[in-house]
Structure formats: C-alpha cells, structure tokens
Design a protein around this motif. Structure first.
Motif, PDB file in Angstrom:
ATOM      1  N   GLU A 192      21.493  46.916  29.711  1.00 24.72           N
ATOM      2  CA  GLU A 192      22.076  46.361  28.490  1.00 24.72           C
ATOM      3  C   GLU A 192      23.059  47.353  27.864  1.00 24.72           C
ATOM      4  N   ILE A 193      22.726  48.618  27.894  1.00 21.70           N
ATOM      5  CA  ILE A 193      23.641  49.637  27.382  1.00 21.70           C
ATOM      6  C   ILE A 193      24.870  49.733  28.270  1.00 21.70           C
ATOM      7  N   LEU A 194      24.687  49.652  29.572  1.00 25.15           N
ATOM      8  CA  LEU A 194      25.830  49.695  30.488  1.00 25.15           C
ATOM      9  C   LEU A 194      26.802  48.548  30.212  1.00 25.15           C
ATOM     10  N   VAL A 195      26.284  47.385  29.869  1.00 25.45           N
ATOM     11  CA  VAL A 195      27.148  46.249  29.536  1.00 25.45           C
ATOM     12  C   VAL A 195      27.928  46.537  28.262  1.00 25.45           C
ATOM     13  N   ARG A 196      27.260  47.086  27.244  1.00 30.00           N
ATOM     14  CA  ARG A 196      27.967  47.419  26.001  1.00 30.00           C
ATOM     15  C   ARG A 196      29.099  48.414  26.260  1.00 30.00           C
ATOM     16  N   LEU A 197      28.860  49.344  27.163  1.00 27.22           N
ATOM     17  CA  LEU A 197      29.873  50.362  27.473  1.00 27.22           C
ATOM     18  C   LEU A 197      30.944  49.844  28.436  1.00 27.22           C
ATOM     19  N   GLU A 198      30.717  48.667  29.025  1.00 27.71           N
ATOM     20  CA  GLU A 198      31.603  48.107  30.048  1.00 27.71           C
ATOM     21  C   GLU A 198      31.806  49.092  31.202  1.00 27.71           C
ATOM     22  N   LYS A 199      30.674  49.587  31.715  1.00 28.86           N
ATOM     23  CA  LYS A 199      30.732  50.563  32.798  1.00 28.86           C
ATOM     24  C   LYS A 199      31.101  49.927  34.144  1.00 28.86           C
ATOM     25  N   GLY A 200      30.852  48.637  34.292  1.00 30.45           N
ATOM     26  CA  GLY A 200      31.247  47.996  35.539  1.00 30.45           C
ATOM     27  C   GLY A 200      30.234  48.136  36.657  1.00 30.45           C
ATOM     28  N   HIS A 201      29.022  48.615  36.342  1.00 29.75           N
ATOM     29  CA  HIS A 201      27.990  48.687  37.366  1.00 29.75           C
ATOM     30  C   HIS A 201      26.626  48.474  36.717  1.00 29.75           C
ATOM     31  N   THR A 202      25.648  48.183  37.553  1.00 29.19           N
ATOM     32  CA  THR A 202      24.256  48.100  37.124  1.00 29.19           C
ATOM     33  C   THR A 202      23.502  49.312  37.668  1.00 29.19           C
ATOM     34  N   THR A 203      22.284  49.485  37.199  1.00 29.94           N
ATOM     35  CA  THR A 203      21.462  50.589  37.709  1.00 29.94           C
ATOM     36  C   THR A 203      21.182  50.402  39.198  1.00 29.94           C
ATOM     37  N   ALA A 204      20.949  49.168  39.617  1.00 28.53           N
ATOM     38  CA  ALA A 204      20.706  48.910  41.045  1.00 28.53           C
ATOM     39  C   ALA A 204      21.923  49.296  41.876  1.00 28.53           C
ATOM     40  N   GLN A 205      23.109  49.023  41.372  1.00 33.17           N
ATOM     41  CA  GLN A 205      24.322  49.406  42.100  1.00 33.17           C
ATOM     42  C   GLN A 205      24.492  50.922  42.120  1.00 33.17           C
ATOM     43  N   ALA A 206      24.082  51.597  41.042  1.00 37.44           N
ATOM     44  CA  ALA A 206      24.135  53.060  41.049  1.00 37.44           C
ATOM     45  C   ALA A 206      23.267  53.623  42.168  1.00 37.44           C
ATOM     46  N   VAL A 207      22.088  53.044  42.364  1.00 45.21           N
ATOM     47  CA  VAL A 207      21.201  53.490  43.452  1.00 45.21           C
ATOM     48  C   VAL A 207      21.864  53.234  44.804  1.00 45.21           C
ATOM     49  N   GLN A 208      22.497  52.073  44.952  1.00 39.65           N
ATOM     50  CA  GLN A 208      23.211  51.779  46.203  1.00 39.65           C
ATOM     51  C   GLN A 208      24.293  52.820  46.484  1.00 39.65           C
ATOM     52  N   ALA A 209      25.021  53.219  45.422  1.00 39.05           N
ATOM     53  CA  ALA A 209      26.083  54.214  45.598  1.00 39.05           C
ATOM     54  C   ALA A 209      25.514  55.564  46.011  1.00 39.05           C
ATOM     55  N   LEU A 210      24.408  55.969  45.386  1.00 42.24           N
ATOM     56  CA  LEU A 210      23.758  57.230  45.761  1.00 42.24           C
ATOM     57  C   LEU A 210      23.388  57.217  47.244  1.00 42.24           C
ATOM     58  N   CYS A 211      22.800  56.113  47.672  1.00 42.33           N
ATOM     59  CA  CYS A 211      22.348  56.019  49.069  1.00 42.33           C
ATOM     60  C   CYS A 211      23.536  55.997  50.028  1.00 42.33           C
ATOM     61  N   LEU A 212      24.586  55.261  49.664  1.00 42.93           N
ATOM     62  CA  LEU A 212      25.767  55.191  50.525  1.00 42.93           C
ATOM     63  C   LEU A 212      26.375  56.567  50.729  1.00 42.93           C
ATOM     64  N   LEU A 213      26.541  57.313  49.661  1.00 44.92           N
ATOM     65  CA  LEU A 213      27.127  58.646  49.791  1.00 44.92           C
ATOM     66  C   LEU A 213      26.230  59.566  50.618  1.00 44.92           C
ATOM     67  N   ARG A 214      24.928  59.482  50.397  1.00 45.61           N
ATOM     68  CA  ARG A 214      24.019  60.344  51.162  1.00 45.61           C
ATOM     69  C   ARG A 214      24.012  60.000  52.646  1.00 45.61           C
ATOM     70  N   GLU A 215      24.252  58.739  52.971  1.00 43.27           N
ATOM     71  CA  GLU A 215      24.352  58.368  54.392  1.00 43.27           C
ATOM     72  C   GLU A 215      25.443  59.168  55.096  1.00 43.27           C
ATOM     73  N   HIS A 216      26.457  59.574  54.333  1.00 44.11           N
ATOM     74  CA  HIS A 216      27.573  60.334  54.900  1.00 44.11           C
ATOM     75  C   HIS A 216      27.467  61.832  54.594  1.00 44.11           C
ATOM     76  N   GLY A 217      26.321  62.258  54.075  1.00 46.35           N
ATOM     77  CA  GLY A 217      26.129  63.680  53.798  1.00 46.35           C
ATOM     78  C   GLY A 217      26.810  64.157  52.533  1.00 46.35           C
ATOM     79  N   ILE A 218      27.151  63.241  51.642  1.00 45.27           N
ATOM     80  CA  ILE A 218      27.816  63.587  50.383  1.00 45.27           C
ATOM     81  C   ILE A 218      26.812  63.428  49.245  1.00 45.27           C
ATOM     82  N   GLU A 219      26.657  64.455  48.447  1.00 39.78           N
ATOM     83  CA  GLU A 219      25.770  64.384  47.296  1.00 39.78           C
ATOM     84  C   GLU A 219      26.495  63.763  46.103  1.00 39.78           C
ATOM     85  N   THR A 220      25.726  63.149  45.217  1.00 37.47           N
ATOM     86  CA  THR A 220      26.240  62.649  43.941  1.00 37.47           C
ATOM     87  C   THR A 220      25.813  63.595  42.840  1.00 37.47           C
TER      88      THR A 220
END
Length: 460
Positions: free
Chosen positions: A284-312
């Motif tokens: 709900e706070i992310l929507v107010r800030l218009e961040k353009g992502h959800t918490t679930a998508q943030a987790v997806q991004a963390l995992c995607l980067l780690r698949e390539h050996g890149i830390e967040t």
C-alpha cells in the motif's frame, strides 16, 4: 575570472559535479580551483584567491552542508558572488537568494553556470543580481571532467570485496529519470526526462579514472536502464577497453525484470551489484509512492540478479506518514529472510521521508492529514506520523546507527543491534558470506540527514 567550485558531499566519491563544470569553465577561459570539504579542510587562501564561488548541491545532504558552508563564506567574504548549482539548487530558493546566492541553477547546469561567470567577467559589468532560479534542461555535450583539480581517488570510498579494497571512480552516463516516483526529488527538476552524456566522454573519463588507479566504477545515474541501449553500449565498450574493471549501477525493480535479458552480459562485463530502491515491503505504501513494483516483484528481481551472480544492494525508506511499527519490523525481517544483512547499509533502517518543494507526493490526498509547514533549513515540509511512536523510533534508530558507523562496527553487528532495539529475536548471520558481499566503504546515503560530524566543521 577566478572561480572556486566547492563540493560538500557526493556519497563518498570524488565529486563528478565539481570536476565536470570545472572543465566547462576552463574551456570558456576561466581559472578554476576546486575544494571538496568532505575530505579537505576549509581553505581561507582559496576564498581570498577566488572572485566567485559555486556550490555543488546534487543531493539533500550536500545542500544541507552547503547552506552551512555558504553562510560561512557570506560572513567572511560578504561581497563575494555565490551560485548554488545541481539538483537541489532550487530547493529553499527564498532562503538561498535572500541570504546567500546570486544565482541558483538546476538540471543540466554547465551552460548556465558558465554564462553566470561570463557575466561576472564582463568588463565594467555590475555583478548579476539575484533572479529567478534556472532549470536548464537543454541537450548538450560535456567536456571530460577535470579530475586533476581534485584529491586523488585514495581519499574516497573504496570497493570492499572479500577482504580486498579497490579504488573506485564515479561517472554518470545519463541525468534525470523517465519515472515520476512521488517521493523522489528528480521529477521536480527533470519532469520525466533524461539527458544522456555522450558515450565517448564517459569512456574517456573511465579510462582517465583507471589511469588514476580505479579498479571499480560506479555508474551513478538515477536509473542506469532508463536509456538501456545507451548504457549497455557503454558497458560493452568499457569491457572491451578495460576488461579487468568491475562496476555497479542503480536501477528500478521494474527495469531489472523488464530487461531480464541484459543481466547475463552485464555480469560477464563485470557488474558486481545493483542498487535498487525497494523503499518498503508494504504494497500500500509502494502504491502511494508510485514505485512501480510490488514486494513480490522485488523478490523476483533479487532472485533474477543472483542467478547471474549479481548482488542487490537495496535502499529503504522505512519511515513515512503511513508507516506502522509492523512495517519497520517487516523490513528488518525481509532483510534476514532474503539473506540481505550484508547487502544493506544500516542507515537504510533509519531513512525518513523528505518532502522538498516540488515533491509530487505533496499533491497526494493521503498526505494532507499529516502535512505541516515548510522548514527551509531542513529543506523539507514537515510531517507527523499517524502513530507518534514512529517518530520516537526513527530518532532512536538513527542515533543507534550513527553511533555504530562512527565506531566502525561491522554491518552484521549493527543489524543485530537494530533487531534488538525493535524487540526482534536474534538471527544467525553467515559472517564469512557477509565478508564476500561487495559493497562501497561509504556508509551514508543521499536522502539521509547529515550527521553531526558532517555539520560541525562547516558551521559559521
């Protein structure tokens, strides 16, 4: 014309926003000296030498410190022309124009800054009077920054990686941002636009930094993947010319996922970590800030980067008018649950929303019940949390973290203290892994309030 350009803070990096305008001013025929107050003492001789002063203010902390330093210049040299330039130059403009500066320039400031000095240098011309602030967004070209006018890279933040430290260079491939996150100061100036720096200028600057000893490069663009083709072309050319260099960049969660296909090449080209503004794990706070992502998508991004050996390396903004105690606890638990303890600079647990003039969040109806008056010294509209206990908690955590940073406490130790202060049970942290996670040695953040240690040396 003799010009002194002053930086007060640029995230622990050698200040690009002094080196770049210094090159433009020298090309226009002016003499330039540079002073970086984050690593150099106050220089009375430079103030006696100069005929004009420009303060670089690319972020909140820099502007807070520059206001203090500007008052000192005004007290010691009351007739000296002063200009504030950079992203925050037009914030608190009434205070700046009334007390301190003849000119305030935001955006692509080099042409307007050079024009101001040219006006001062004109024979028999009176000093330019204070006028309306300038937001300069025209496209242009850039000179290779005058790095030789600044202290060496060994005076600045380093990359810490597996017990090794590397000198770091800081560059920007673009300015501005195509997004309008409501809490961000960039849209107030760029209004959804970006301006790219020509690729060859960036590459020549990186080669210069490598010659000065840099083994790692920070791309400090507000979002490196706004112009992803431009950025990727620079990464490719850089890896061809200097394959031993590593780098980091900043981008939004949505761009991490949208451009999923670039990360294999980015990793192969030396990308060690990506800074992502997660801000909250309350959707709900992310929507107010218009961040353009959800918490679930943030987790997806963390995992995607780690698949390539890149830390967040996430940034957070735990304290907003709508934050509950549970929201803060969930951020701290999220960090442990996703093995991010070593990835998060502890100041991230203390960040309180800033509301500078022009903030898009000021228009949000949900903010109205919490909004107070503008404080020109703090560069922000004041607000009160829905839960008064949150203000006390933020102050407590800020003191805890500032004390830990001053004592050079390891990140896992500070994290454990934060958990304890919040009444959370201890968690096990892999200390060996924590030492392998790449990070920069500068622990503070552009949207954090200045520390007492930063403010005291600049006081008038």
């Amino acid at each position: 014309m003799r010009v002194l350009l002053i930086s007060t803070y640029e995230l622990g990096h050698q200040p690009l926003h002094v080196a770049s305008p210094a090159a433009a001013l020298r090309r226009a025929g002016h003499e330039v000296r540079c002073l970086d107050l984050s690593v150099q003492p106050w220089d009375p001789g430079a103030l006696e030498w100069t005929q004009a002063v420009g303060f670089s203010v690319p972020m909140h902390t820099a502007m807070r410190l520059a206001l203090s330093a500007g008052r000192r210049v005004r007290r010691e040299h009351p007739r000296l022309p002063i200009c504030f330039y950079g992203l925050y130059a037009t914030v608190s403009r009434e205070l700046v124009e009334r007390e301190l500066a003849a000119r305030a320039i935001a955006g692509e400031y080099e042409p307007a800054l050079t024009a101001w000095v040219d006006e001062l240098a004109a024979p028999w011309a009176p000093a330019p009077a204070a006028g309306r602030p300038i937001i300069h967004l025209q496209r242009g070209s850039f000179e290779p920054p005058a790095r030789e006018l600044l202290p060496g890279l060994e005076r600045y933040a380093r990359l810490a990686l597996g017990g090794e430290e590397r000198l770091v260079g800081y560059v920007e491939a673009s300015h501005g941002c195509v997004h309008r996150c409501r809490h961000c100061p960039v849209p107030a100036v760029y209004d959804g636009r970006i301006r790219v720096v020509q690729a060859e200028t960036v590459l020549r600057d990186v080669e210069r930094l490598a010659g000065m000893g840099a083994r790692h490069i920070t791309f400090g663009d507000p979002d490196f993947l706004n112009g992803w083709r431009h950025s990727l072309a620079i990464v490719r050319a850089l890896h061809e010319r200097l394959p031993e260099l590593t780098f980091d960049c900043t981008t939004k969660v949505e761009h991490v996922l949208e451009h999923a296909g670039v990360w294999q090449e980015m990793a192969a080209s030396g990308c060690l970590f990506v800074v992502c503004a997660l801000e909250s794990v309350n959707d709900e706070i992310l929507v107010r800030l218009e961040k353009g992502h959800t918490t679930a998508q943030a987790v997806q991004a963390l995992c995607l980067l780690r698949e390539h050996g890149i830390e967040t390396r996430p940034s957070f903004m735990p304290f907003t008018p709508w934050t509950s105690p549970r929201d803060v606890l969930e951020i701290v638990d999220f960090v442990a649950a996703h093995d991010l303890v070593a990835n998060v600079d502890p100041v991230q647990y203390t960040i309180r929303l800033l509301l500078p003039p022009g903030s898009l969040l000021l228009e949000h109806p949900d903010l109205a019940p919490h909004l107070g008056a503008y404080d020109p010294d703090r560069l922000s509209y004041q607000w009160q949390a829905a839960d008064p206990a949150m203000d006390r908690l933020q102050a407590e955590l800020a003191t805890l973290v500032e004390t830990a940073v001053a004592a050079d406490a390891p990140i896992p130790v500070t994290y454990a203290r934060v958990r304890d202060a919040l009444g959370l049970d201890p968690v096990a942290v892999d200390v060996d892994r924590a030492a392998r996670v790449p990070r920069l040695s500068e622990p503070w953040f552009c949207c954090a309030e200045p520390t007492t240690a930063q403010l005291v040396p600049l006081a008038p």
